[in-house]
Design a protein around this motif. Structure first.
Motif, PDB file in Angstrom:
ATOM      1  N   GLN A 191      -5.618   9.204  -1.069  1.00  0.00           N
ATOM      2  CA  GLN A 191      -6.142   8.017  -1.507  1.00  0.00           C
ATOM      3  C   GLN A 191      -5.412   6.858  -1.805  1.00  0.00           C
ATOM      4  OE1 GLN A 191      -6.791   9.818  -5.542  1.00  0.00           O
ATOM      5  NE2 GLN A 191      -9.124  10.498  -5.086  1.00  0.00           N
ATOM      6  N   CYS A 192      -4.156   7.033  -1.814  1.00  0.00           N
ATOM      7  CA  CYS A 192      -3.153   5.863  -2.006  1.00  0.00           C
ATOM      8  C   CYS A 192      -2.966   5.189  -0.445  1.00  0.00           C
ATOM      9  CB  CYS A 192      -1.740   6.288  -2.464  1.00  0.00           C
ATOM     10  SG  CYS A 192      -1.665   6.781  -4.202  1.00  0.00           S
ATOM     11  N   ARG A 193      -2.947   6.090   0.633  1.00  0.00           N
ATOM     12  CA  ARG A 193      -2.788   5.463   1.858  1.00  0.00           C
ATOM     13  C   ARG A 193      -4.146   4.784   2.224  1.00  0.00           C
ATOM     14  NH1 ARG A 193       0.480  10.475   3.823  1.00  0.00           N
ATOM     15  NH2 ARG A 193       2.506   9.848   3.465  1.00  0.00           N
ATOM     16  N   TYR A 194      -5.300   5.023   1.997  1.00  0.00           N
ATOM     17  CA  TYR A 194      -6.441   4.453   2.030  1.00  0.00           C
ATOM     18  C   TYR A 194      -6.700   3.315   1.453  1.00  0.00           C
ATOM     19  CZ  TYR A 194      -9.154   7.953   4.659  1.00  0.00           C
ATOM     20  OH  TYR A 194      -9.342   8.886   5.563  1.00  0.00           O
ATOM     21  N   MET A 195      -6.007   3.201   0.268  1.00  0.00           N
ATOM     22  CA  MET A 195      -6.317   2.093  -0.686  1.00  0.00           C
ATOM     23  C   MET A 195      -5.248   0.956  -0.231  1.00  0.00           C
ATOM     24  SD  MET A 195      -8.570   2.298  -2.617  1.00  0.00           S
ATOM     25  CE  MET A 195      -8.691   1.164  -3.662  1.00  0.00           C
ATOM     26  N   GLY A 196      -4.103   1.552   0.094  1.00  0.00           N
ATOM     27  CA  GLY A 196      -2.845   0.632   0.588  1.00  0.00           C
ATOM     28  C   GLY A 196      -3.315  -0.053   2.014  1.00  0.00           C
ATOM     29  N   ARG A 197      -3.838   0.720   2.850  1.00  0.00           N
ATOM     30  CA  ARG A 197      -4.422   0.326   4.044  1.00  0.00           C
ATOM     31  C   ARG A 197      -5.330  -0.800   4.037  1.00  0.00           C
ATOM     32  NH1 ARG A 197      -4.657   5.994   6.566  1.00  0.00           N
ATOM     33  NH2 ARG A 197      -2.394   6.293   7.027  1.00  0.00           N
ATOM     34  N   TRP A 198      -6.141  -0.622   3.129  1.00  0.00           N
ATOM     35  CA  TRP A 198      -7.227  -1.505   2.730  1.00  0.00           C
ATOM     36  C   TRP A 198      -6.622  -2.833   2.218  1.00  0.00           C
ATOM     37  CZ3 TRP A 198      -9.583  -3.459  -1.961  1.00  0.00           C
ATOM     38  CH2 TRP A 198     -10.551  -4.139  -1.735  1.00  0.00           C
ATOM     39  N   LEU A 199      -5.950  -2.863   1.132  1.00  0.00           N
ATOM     40  CA  LEU A 199      -5.109  -3.863   0.702  1.00  0.00           C
ATOM     41  C   LEU A 199      -4.377  -4.570   1.660  1.00  0.00           C
ATOM     42  CD1 LEU A 199      -3.705  -2.391  -2.657  1.00  0.00           C
ATOM     43  CD2 LEU A 199      -5.524  -4.132  -2.526  1.00  0.00           C
ATOM     44  N   ASN A 200      -3.659  -3.802   2.409  1.00  0.00           N
ATOM     45  CA  ASN A 200      -3.231  -4.607   3.794  1.00  0.00           C
ATOM     46  C   ASN A 200      -4.042  -5.262   4.610  1.00  0.00           C
ATOM     47  OD1 ASN A 200      -0.691  -4.990   5.348  1.00  0.00           O
ATOM     48  ND2 ASN A 200      -1.357  -3.352   6.726  1.00  0.00           N
ATOM     49  N   SER A 201      -5.047  -4.653   4.851  1.00  0.00           N
ATOM     50  CA  SER A 201      -6.277  -5.475   5.684  1.00  0.00           C
ATOM     51  C   SER A 201      -6.751  -6.925   4.887  1.00  0.00           C
ATOM     52  CB  SER A 201      -7.423  -4.560   6.095  1.00  0.00           C
ATOM     53  OG  SER A 201      -8.268  -4.452   4.811  1.00  0.00           O
ATOM     54  N   LEU A 202      -6.258  -6.810   3.687  1.00  0.00           N
ATOM     55  CA  LEU A 202      -6.856  -8.375   2.916  1.00  0.00           C
ATOM     56  C   LEU A 202      -5.722  -9.114   2.862  1.00  0.00           C
ATOM     57  CD1 LEU A 202      -8.656  -6.844  -0.269  1.00  0.00           C
ATOM     58  CD2 LEU A 202      -9.613  -7.629   1.906  1.00  0.00           C
ATOM     59  N   ASP A 203      -4.496  -8.573   3.554  1.00  0.00           N
ATOM     60  CA  ASP A 203      -3.404  -9.499   3.582  1.00  0.00           C
ATOM     61  C   ASP A 203      -2.616  -9.573   2.038  1.00  0.00           C
ATOM     62  OD1 ASP A 203      -1.173 -10.596   5.148  1.00  0.00           O
ATOM     63  OD2 ASP A 203      -2.000 -12.743   4.839  1.00  0.00           O
ATOM     64  N   THR A 204      -2.805  -8.458   1.481  1.00  0.00           N
ATOM     65  CA  THR A 204      -2.149  -8.689  -0.034  1.00  0.00           C
ATOM     66  C   THR A 204      -0.639  -8.524   0.098  1.00  0.00           C
ATOM     67  OG1 THR A 204      -4.188  -7.214  -0.642  1.00  0.00           O
ATOM     68  CG2 THR A 204      -2.165  -7.179  -2.135  1.00  0.00           C
ATOM     69  N   HIS A 205       0.102  -9.430  -0.808  1.00  0.00           N
ATOM     70  CA  HIS A 205       1.096  -9.706  -1.164  1.00  0.00           C
ATOM     71  C   HIS A 205       1.444  -9.862  -2.496  1.00  0.00           C
ATOM     72  CE1 HIS A 205       2.040 -10.529   3.235  1.00  0.00           C
ATOM     73  NE2 HIS A 205       0.739 -11.108   3.452  1.00  0.00           N
ATOM     74  N   VAL A 206       2.384  -9.130  -3.023  1.00  0.00           N
ATOM     75  CA  VAL A 206       2.854  -9.183  -4.348  1.00  0.00           C
ATOM     76  C   VAL A 206       4.165  -9.415  -4.663  1.00  0.00           C
ATOM     77  CG1 VAL A 206       1.027  -7.457  -5.142  1.00  0.00           C
ATOM     78  CG2 VAL A 206       3.079  -6.496  -4.567  1.00  0.00           C
ATOM     79  N   ASP A 207       4.587 -10.112  -5.445  1.00  0.00           N
ATOM     80  CA  ASP A 207       6.071 -10.626  -5.828  1.00  0.00           C
ATOM     81  C   ASP A 207       6.706  -9.344  -6.672  1.00  0.00           C
ATOM     82  OD1 ASP A 207       5.623 -13.103  -4.972  1.00  0.00           O
ATOM     83  OD2 ASP A 207       4.538 -13.486  -6.947  1.00  0.00           O
TER      84      ASP A 207
END
Length: 176
Positions: A33-49
């Motif tokens: 689940q974490c890997r799917y969510m992380g990949r999806w967030l990455n596809s949205l170009d998600t960046h966090v400080d």
């Protein structure tokens, strides 16, 4: 500020002993689940400080797996303000401390994550307005006067999107 709410992924059955339950790790489904969510967030170009997590093992594991997928290299900070029994006041104080950042991810548990998200987007009017399933992630834009929920996604939906868009390796043939 943008806040990503992440509820820890699946970690099997709750343990009766509270000390042992705090050390309960993610199970295989939770890791996926974490890997799917992380990949999806990455596809949205998600960046966090900054990534802030509950100190419980299943939350820190969820934070680390998602951080890896979005290529976040900052150290994950743990805070009691994201524990399952944490108060909304302690959560608001946490947000005030990181208020100068552009984007933050908070990783925790229910009932606190759903309650914090609901109270934040309803301006304190409802603590039961939104329910986060295990492994879900929500994006909230927090302004000076209001918070706006942009989206809330669960891992089942993201997994279905990924598996339905995979190209088959079998050649196309026509039936005659």
């Amino acid at each position: 500020m943008i806040i990503y709410f992440l509820r820890h992924a699946n970690a099997g059955q709750k343990r009766l002993n509270a000390k042992q339950d705090e050390k309960r790790p993610l199970d295989e489904e939770g890791i996926a689940q974490c890997r799917y969510m992380g990949r999806w967030l990455n596809s949205l170009d998600t960046h966090v400080d900054l990534i802030l997590s509950s100190p419980l093992k299943r939350a820190t594991q969820s934070a680390a797996l998602v951080a890896n997928e979005i290529a976040c290299e900052q150290k994950i900070e743990t805070t009691p303000a994201l524990r399952p029994e944490a108060t909304y006041e302690s959560f608001r104080e946490l947000l005030r401390k990181v208020g100068g950042l552009e984007a933050v991810m908070v990783v925790g548990h229910n009932p606190s994550m759903s309650r914090f998200l609901s109270l934040l987007v309803t301006g304190g009017l409802s603590e039961r307005g939104i329910e986060m399933k295990k492994g879900s992630v929500a994006r909230v834009e927090l302004g000076a006067k209001r918070a706006v929920l942009n989206w809330l996604m669960n891992p089942r939906l993201i997994k279905n999107v990924y598996t339905s868009t995979q190209v088959s390796s079998r050649p196309k043939t026509s039936v005659k």
